[in-house]
Design an enzyme around this catalytic site. Structure first.
Site, short mmCIF file in Angstrom:
data_model
loop_
_atom_site.label_atom_id
_atom_site.label_comp_id
_atom_site.label_asym_id
_atom_site.label_seq_id
_atom_site.Cartn_x
_atom_site.Cartn_y
_atom_site.Cartn_z
N ASP A 174 107.67 43.37 -94.08
CA ASP A 174 106.54 44.28 -93.90
C ASP A 174 105.37 43.62 -94.61
OD1 ASP A 174 104.56 46.15 -94.00
OD2 ASP A 174 105.80 47.77 -94.79
N VAL A 175 104.40 43.13 -93.85
CA VAL A 175 103.33 42.32 -94.44
C VAL A 175 102.48 43.08 -95.45
CG1 VAL A 175 103.14 40.69 -92.51
CG2 VAL A 175 101.70 42.75 -92.53
N ASN B 268 99.99 36.29 -88.52
CA ASN B 268 99.68 36.75 -87.16
C ASN B 268 99.85 38.25 -86.97
OD1 ASN B 268 99.72 36.62 -84.03
ND2 ASN B 268 101.77 37.36 -84.57
N TYR C 279 88.92 47.80 -86.32
CA TYR C 279 89.66 46.58 -85.99
C TYR C 279 88.74 45.37 -86.18
CZ TYR C 279 92.25 43.16 -83.16
OH TYR C 279 92.92 42.04 -82.73
N VAL D 84 93.98 38.85 -74.75
CA VAL D 84 95.17 38.37 -74.03
C VAL D 84 95.77 39.57 -73.31
CG1 VAL D 84 97.44 37.26 -74.29
CG2 VAL D 84 95.59 36.70 -75.89
N1 LIG Z 1 96.45 40.65 -77.81
C1 LIG Z 1 95.17 40.34 -77.92
O1 LIG Z 1 94.39 40.47 -76.96
C2 LIG Z 1 94.62 39.81 -79.21
C3 LIG Z 1 93.32 39.29 -79.22
C4 LIG Z 1 92.79 38.81 -80.41
C5 LIG Z 1 93.57 38.84 -81.57
N2 LIG Z 1 94.83 39.35 -81.53
C6 LIG Z 1 95.59 39.33 -82.77
O2 LIG Z 1 96.73 38.52 -82.59
C7 LIG Z 1 97.80 39.00 -83.41
C8 LIG Z 1 99.03 39.25 -82.55
O3 LIG Z 1 98.69 40.18 -81.54
P1 LIG Z 1 99.68 40.57 -80.34
O4 LIG Z 1 98.83 40.74 -79.15
O5 LIG Z 1 100.83 39.66 -80.29
O6 LIG Z 1 100.12 42.04 -80.85
P2 LIG Z 1 101.52 42.79 -80.70
O7 LIG Z 1 101.22 44.22 -81.03
O8 LIG Z 1 102.16 42.46 -79.40
O9 LIG Z 1 102.42 42.16 -81.85
C9 LIG Z 1 102.19 42.40 -83.20
C10 LIG Z 1 103.44 42.08 -83.98
O10 LIG Z 1 103.17 42.36 -85.36
C11 LIG Z 1 104.27 43.09 -85.89
N3 LIG Z 1 103.84 43.91 -87.02
C12 LIG Z 1 103.04 45.01 -87.01
N4 LIG Z 1 102.93 45.53 -88.24
C13 LIG Z 1 103.66 44.74 -89.06
C14 LIG Z 1 103.95 44.75 -90.45
N5 LIG Z 1 103.46 45.71 -91.26
N6 LIG Z 1 104.72 43.77 -90.97
C15 LIG Z 1 105.24 42.81 -90.16
N7 LIG Z 1 105.02 42.75 -88.84
C16 LIG Z 1 104.24 43.71 -88.29
C17 LIG Z 1 104.78 43.94 -84.72
O11 LIG Z 1 106.10 44.39 -84.93
C18 LIG Z 1 104.64 42.95 -83.57
O12 LIG Z 1 105.79 42.15 -83.43
C19 LIG Z 1 97.27 40.24 -84.10
O13 LIG Z 1 96.79 39.92 -85.39
C20 LIG Z 1 96.12 40.67 -83.20
O14 LIG Z 1 95.17 41.45 -83.90
C21 LIG Z 1 95.38 39.83 -80.39
#
Ligand SMILES: NC(=O)c1ccc[n+]([C@@H]2O[C@H](COP(=O)([O-])OP(=O)(O)OC[C@H]3O[C@@H](n4cnc5c(N)ncnc54)[C@H](O)[C@@H]3O)[C@@H](O)[C@H]2O)c1
Length: 265
Positions: A62-63, A89, A159, A194
């Site tokens: 848990d980050v 990430n 965000y 994405v």
């Molecule tokens: N998807 C997009 O369009 C996008 C765009 C820009 C930036 N991002 C960033 O990229 C990163 C990944 O995004 P994604 O699209 O894969 O999101 P996602 O929601 O699919 O995955 C997020 C992951 O983080 C984990 N997580 C959440 N809270 C946590 C915690 N407290 N401790 C440990 N793990 C935890 C979740 O279980 C999940 O596996 C994020 O930081 C997001 O903000 C995403």
């Protein structure tokens, strides 16, 4: 063409159980690194680690929790024989208009998106710096911010604020590492939208709260603001992580790399 070679490197990817983190873990492993996936989703994370192969692993993390970080980093060093790369990430996005702001939701994003990477940097520095448990040979940290840190898109104020914080965190961390001789490079990436679960949720939510006529219209607006004329892919972002993790980025430090097709400023 010269391939990026991460053989002999050990990496920990937070939030690697799905989405972008899963893609990053696959790409790092594909370049030869050994990878530990660290996530709150145990079953899913363990499955992804299994698909990577025996040399890799999964650890519950848990980050937002300091002790959880200490245990995860210790596990990674034990499992992989060291730790050279930490990818912060894991992230959370909860869409809301400012007039409807829910303090609990805001706190959740501040916790996961700001405190999470800050603790990740703390524990990575402690083990990577000279005398540290990872061998003291330095390393590299890659924080995942967002294009939301560089634009003003409606509905994602908190965000965006958390991702701007990741940007500053990155630069101060690089300065501290340099000044104190830790030998750790710290950079961040600003991914564009994405079309995965988080991206789809965002498009649905900005439509639901009345900012766009439909999710498709919201996506169209993003593409319209993007010179490359498309959304980002998991592979686009993972490739940038592999590059920043490698020696080819050896003199890149304290910066934010947009991987957004030109959408950001
Ligand atoms: N998807 C997009 O369009 C996008 C765009 C820009 C930036 N991002 C960033 O990229 C990163 C990944 O995004 P994604 O699209 O894969 O999101 P996602 O929601 O699919 O995955 C997020 C992951 O983080 C984990 N997580 C959440 N809270 C946590 C915690 N407290 N401790 C440990 N793990 C935890 C979740 O279980 C999940 O596996 C994020 O930081 C997001 O903000 C995403």
């Amino acid at each position: 063409m010269t391939q990026i070679d991460l053989n002999g490197r050990a990496a920990l990817v937070t939030g690697g159980a799905q989405g972008l983190g899963e893609g990053m873990a696959q790409a790092l492993a594909g370049a030869g690194a050994k990878v530990v996936i660290a996530d709150i989703q145990d079953e899913r994370g363990a499955k992804v680690a299994e698909t990577l192969g025996q040399a890799h692993g999964f650890v519950h993390l848990d980050v937002t929790n300091d002790e959880s970080w200490a245990a995860a980093v210790a596990f990674a060093i034990e499992q992989l024989g060291g730790l050279d790369v930490v990818v912060n990430n894991a992230g959370a996005e909860i869409t809301s208009l400012l007039v409807d702001l829910d303090p609990e939701q805001a706190r959740k994003m501040l916790d996961v998106n700001v405190l999470g990477p800050a603790l990740g940097i703390k524990h990575a520095f402690r083990v990577m710096r000279p005398g540290g448990a990872a061998g003291g040979g330095g390393g590299t940290i890659i924080n995942i911010a967002s294009v939301a840190a560089t634009i003003a898109f409606p509905g994602i104020s908190i965000y965006s604020a958390t991702k701007s914080a990741v940007d500053r965190l990155t630069r101060v961390a690089a300065m501290e590492s340099g000044k104190l001789g830790y030998g750790v490079r710290v950079n961040c990436i600003y991914p564009g939208l994405v079309p995965n679960q988080m991206g789809a949720n965002l498009a649905n939510d900005v439509a639901r709260i009345g900012l766009f006529g439909s999710p498709e219209e919201a996506v169209g607006a993003v593409v319209g603001l993007t010179p490359s004329g498309r959304l980002a892919s998991t592979e686009d972002i993972a490739a940038a992580v592999v590059f920043l993790a490698s020696d080819k980025a050896g003199f890149i430090n304290g910066v934010g790399l947009p991987v957004d097709g030109g959408m950001g400023m």
